[in-house]
Design a protein around this motif. Structure first.
Motif, PDB file in Angstrom:
ATOM      1  N   ASP A 156      30.035  48.070  51.644  1.00  0.00           N
ATOM      2  CA  ASP A 156      30.230  47.052  52.679  1.00  0.00           C
ATOM      3  C   ASP A 156      30.532  45.692  52.041  1.00  0.00           C
ATOM      4  N   PHE A 157      29.803  45.373  50.968  1.00  0.00           N
ATOM      5  CA  PHE A 157      30.037  44.112  50.254  1.00  0.00           C
ATOM      6  C   PHE A 157      31.477  44.036  49.764  1.00  0.00           C
ATOM      7  N   TYR A 158      31.947  45.087  49.087  1.00  0.00           N
ATOM      8  CA  TYR A 158      33.295  45.068  48.533  1.00  0.00           C
ATOM      9  C   TYR A 158      34.362  45.071  49.624  1.00  0.00           C
ATOM     10  N   ARG A 159      34.129  45.746  50.717  1.00  0.00           N
ATOM     11  CA  ARG A 159      35.070  45.730  51.834  1.00  0.00           C
ATOM     12  C   ARG A 159      35.225  44.297  52.361  1.00  0.00           C
ATOM     13  N   HIS A 160      34.101  43.629  52.541  1.00  0.00           N
ATOM     14  CA  HIS A 160      34.109  42.243  53.024  1.00  0.00           C
ATOM     15  C   HIS A 160      34.739  41.309  51.983  1.00  0.00           C
ATOM     16  N   GLU A 161      34.371  41.496  50.733  1.00  0.00           N
ATOM     17  CA  GLU A 161      34.905  40.661  49.643  1.00  0.00           C
ATOM     18  C   GLU A 161      36.422  40.804  49.535  1.00  0.00           C
ATOM     19  N   LEU A 162      36.922  42.029  49.586  1.00  0.00           N
ATOM     20  CA  LEU A 162      38.368  42.246  49.489  1.00  0.00           C
ATOM     21  C   LEU A 162      39.112  41.643  50.677  1.00  0.00           C
ATOM     22  N   ALA A 163      38.537  41.721  51.853  1.00  0.00           N
ATOM     23  CA  ALA A 163      39.171  41.106  53.023  1.00  0.00           C
ATOM     24  C   ALA A 163      39.281  39.595  52.841  1.00  0.00           C
ATOM     25  N   LEU A 164      38.220  38.980  52.343  1.00  0.00           N
ATOM     26  CA  LEU A 164      38.254  37.532  52.101  1.00  0.00           C
ATOM     27  C   LEU A 164      39.262  37.171  51.012  1.00  0.00           C
ATOM     28  N   ARG A 165      39.312  37.964  49.952  1.00  0.00           N
ATOM     29  CA  ARG A 165      40.256  37.700  48.867  1.00  0.00           C
ATOM     30  C   ARG A 165      41.702  37.819  49.340  1.00  0.00           C
ATOM     31  N   ARG A 166      41.978  38.797  50.180  1.00  0.00           N
ATOM     32  CA  ARG A 166      43.330  38.948  50.730  1.00  0.00           C
ATOM     33  C   ARG A 166      43.685  37.718  51.571  1.00  0.00           C
ATOM     34  N   GLN A 167      42.763  37.323  52.433  1.00  0.00           N
ATOM     35  CA  GLN A 167      42.985  36.182  53.329  1.00  0.00           C
ATOM     36  C   GLN A 167      43.214  34.892  52.543  1.00  0.00           C
ATOM     37  N   MET A 168      42.501  34.713  51.428  1.00  0.00           N
ATOM     38  CA  MET A 168      42.584  33.475  50.653  1.00  0.00           C
ATOM     39  C   MET A 168      43.644  33.520  49.552  1.00  0.00           C
ATOM     40  N   GLY A 169      44.294  34.677  49.380  1.00  0.00           N
ATOM     41  CA  GLY A 169      45.327  34.791  48.350  1.00  0.00           C
ATOM     42  C   GLY A 169      44.761  34.780  46.944  1.00  0.00           C
ATOM     43  N   LEU A 170      43.658  35.473  46.749  1.00  0.00           N
ATOM     44  CA  LEU A 170      43.033  35.557  45.437  1.00  0.00           C
ATOM     45  C   LEU A 170      43.277  36.933  44.827  1.00  0.00           C
ATOM     46  N   PRO A 171      43.077  37.070  43.498  1.00  0.00           N
ATOM     47  CA  PRO A 171      43.220  38.387  42.876  1.00  0.00           C
ATOM     48  C   PRO A 171      42.289  39.395  43.557  1.00  0.00           C
ATOM     49  N   PRO A 172      42.723  40.605  43.725  1.00  0.00           N
ATOM     50  CA  PRO A 172      43.914  41.265  43.188  1.00  0.00           C
ATOM     51  C   PRO A 172      45.154  41.152  44.071  1.00  0.00           C
ATOM     52  N   PHE A 173      45.143  40.331  45.091  1.00  0.00           N
ATOM     53  CA  PHE A 173      46.266  40.232  46.021  1.00  0.00           C
ATOM     54  C   PHE A 173      47.295  39.195  45.594  1.00  0.00           C
ATOM     55  N   GLN A 174      46.922  38.284  44.758  1.00  0.00           N
ATOM     56  CA  GLN A 174      47.835  37.341  44.127  1.00  0.00           C
ATOM     57  C   GLN A 174      47.427  37.207  42.667  1.00  0.00           C
ATOM     58  N   VAL A 175      48.373  36.772  41.869  1.00  0.00           N
ATOM     59  CA  VAL A 175      48.116  36.509  40.451  1.00  0.00           C
ATOM     60  C   VAL A 175      47.915  35.012  40.294  1.00  0.00           C
ATOM     61  N   ILE A 176      46.893  34.638  39.534  1.00  0.00           N
ATOM     62  CA  ILE A 176      46.650  33.222  39.250  1.00  0.00           C
ATOM     63  C   ILE A 176      46.590  33.039  37.735  1.00  0.00           C
ATOM     64  N   ALA A 177      47.487  32.226  37.224  1.00  0.00           N
ATOM     65  CA  ALA A 177      47.462  31.859  35.808  1.00  0.00           C
ATOM     66  C   ALA A 177      47.059  30.391  35.744  1.00  0.00           C
ATOM     67  N   THR A 178      45.984  30.112  35.046  1.00  0.00           N
ATOM     68  CA  THR A 178      45.507  28.739  34.902  1.00  0.00           C
ATOM     69  C   THR A 178      45.674  28.310  33.458  1.00  0.00           C
ATOM     70  N   VAL A 179      46.404  27.222  33.269  1.00  0.00           N
ATOM     71  CA  VAL A 179      46.600  26.664  31.931  1.00  0.00           C
ATOM     72  C   VAL A 179      45.654  25.476  31.809  1.00  0.00           C
ATOM     73  N   ILE A 180      44.770  25.541  30.826  1.00  0.00           N
ATOM     74  CA  ILE A 180      43.779  24.482  30.598  1.00  0.00           C
ATOM     75  C   ILE A 180      44.201  23.699  29.364  1.00  0.00           C
ATOM     76  N   LEU A 181      44.244  22.380  29.507  1.00  0.00           N
ATOM     77  CA  LEU A 181      44.568  21.495  28.388  1.00  0.00           C
ATOM     78  C   LEU A 181      43.341  20.652  28.112  1.00  0.00           C
ATOM     79  N   HIS A 188      50.271  30.232  41.051  1.00  0.00           N
ATOM     80  CA  HIS A 188      49.932  31.351  41.932  1.00  0.00           C
ATOM     81  C   HIS A 188      51.195  32.066  42.382  1.00  0.00           C
ATOM     82  N   GLY A 189      51.110  33.386  42.485  1.00  0.00           N
ATOM     83  CA  GLY A 189      52.233  34.151  43.016  1.00  0.00           C
ATOM     84  C   GLY A 189      51.868  35.600  43.241  1.00  0.00           C
ATOM     85  N   LEU A 190      52.753  36.324  43.871  1.00  0.00           N
ATOM     86  CA  LEU A 190      52.499  37.732  44.177  1.00  0.00           C
ATOM     87  C   LEU A 190      52.845  38.656  43.025  1.00  0.00           C
ATOM     88  N   ASP A 191      53.810  38.267  42.203  1.00  0.00           N
ATOM     89  CA  ASP A 191      54.295  39.143  41.144  1.00  0.00           C
ATOM     90  C   ASP A 191      53.783  38.683  39.778  1.00  0.00           C
TER      91      ASP A 191
END
Length: 113
Positions: free
Chosen positions: A5-30, A81-84
């Motif tokens: 149930d936790f993971y089902r809810h977590e994945l739904a939120l991640r999809r809605q917010m555009g977070l991994p695994p539904f989008q790729v996020i590369a963060t460059v830190i300087l 951020h992006g899908l691919d």
């Protein structure tokens, strides 16, 4: 108490917010001991990324990292951020090949972290 149930809810939120695994996020830190230098280098990298990445890839304005100071080094980041995965990582990698950070600036890349 129900992991499924936790993971089902977590994945739904991640999809809605555009977070991994539904989008790729590369963060460059300087990071640098000089906060103005770290900020300026993040802005310069942002300015290099913007014209070369496709329209469907979003580049967030440079900002302080979530841990803005670590061991006396000031940290700024640019998130992409992006899908691919190939487009996001390839675009960041291509720009970093020509980006030459100024002395005393360290660059780190996190993907989906």
């Amino acid at each position: 108490d129900d992991p499924a149930d936790f993971y089902r809810h977590e994945l739904a939120l991640r999809r809605q917010m555009g977070l991994p695994p539904f989008q790729v996020i590369a963060t460059v830190i300087l990071r640098s001991a000089d906060p103005a230098l770290a900020c300026a280098e993040a802005k310069r990298l942002y300015d290099m990324l913007m014209p070369v990445l496709p329209e469907e890839v979003m580049v967030l304005d440079p900002q302080q990292d979530r841990s803005p100071i670590v061991r006396g080094k000031f940290r700024y980041c640019v998130s992409v951020h992006g899908l691919d995965r190939g487009t996001v990582v390839g675009g960041v990698k291509g720009v970093l090949k020509i980006f030459r950070p100024k002395k005393d600036t360290v660059v780190t890349v996190n993907v989906d972290a």
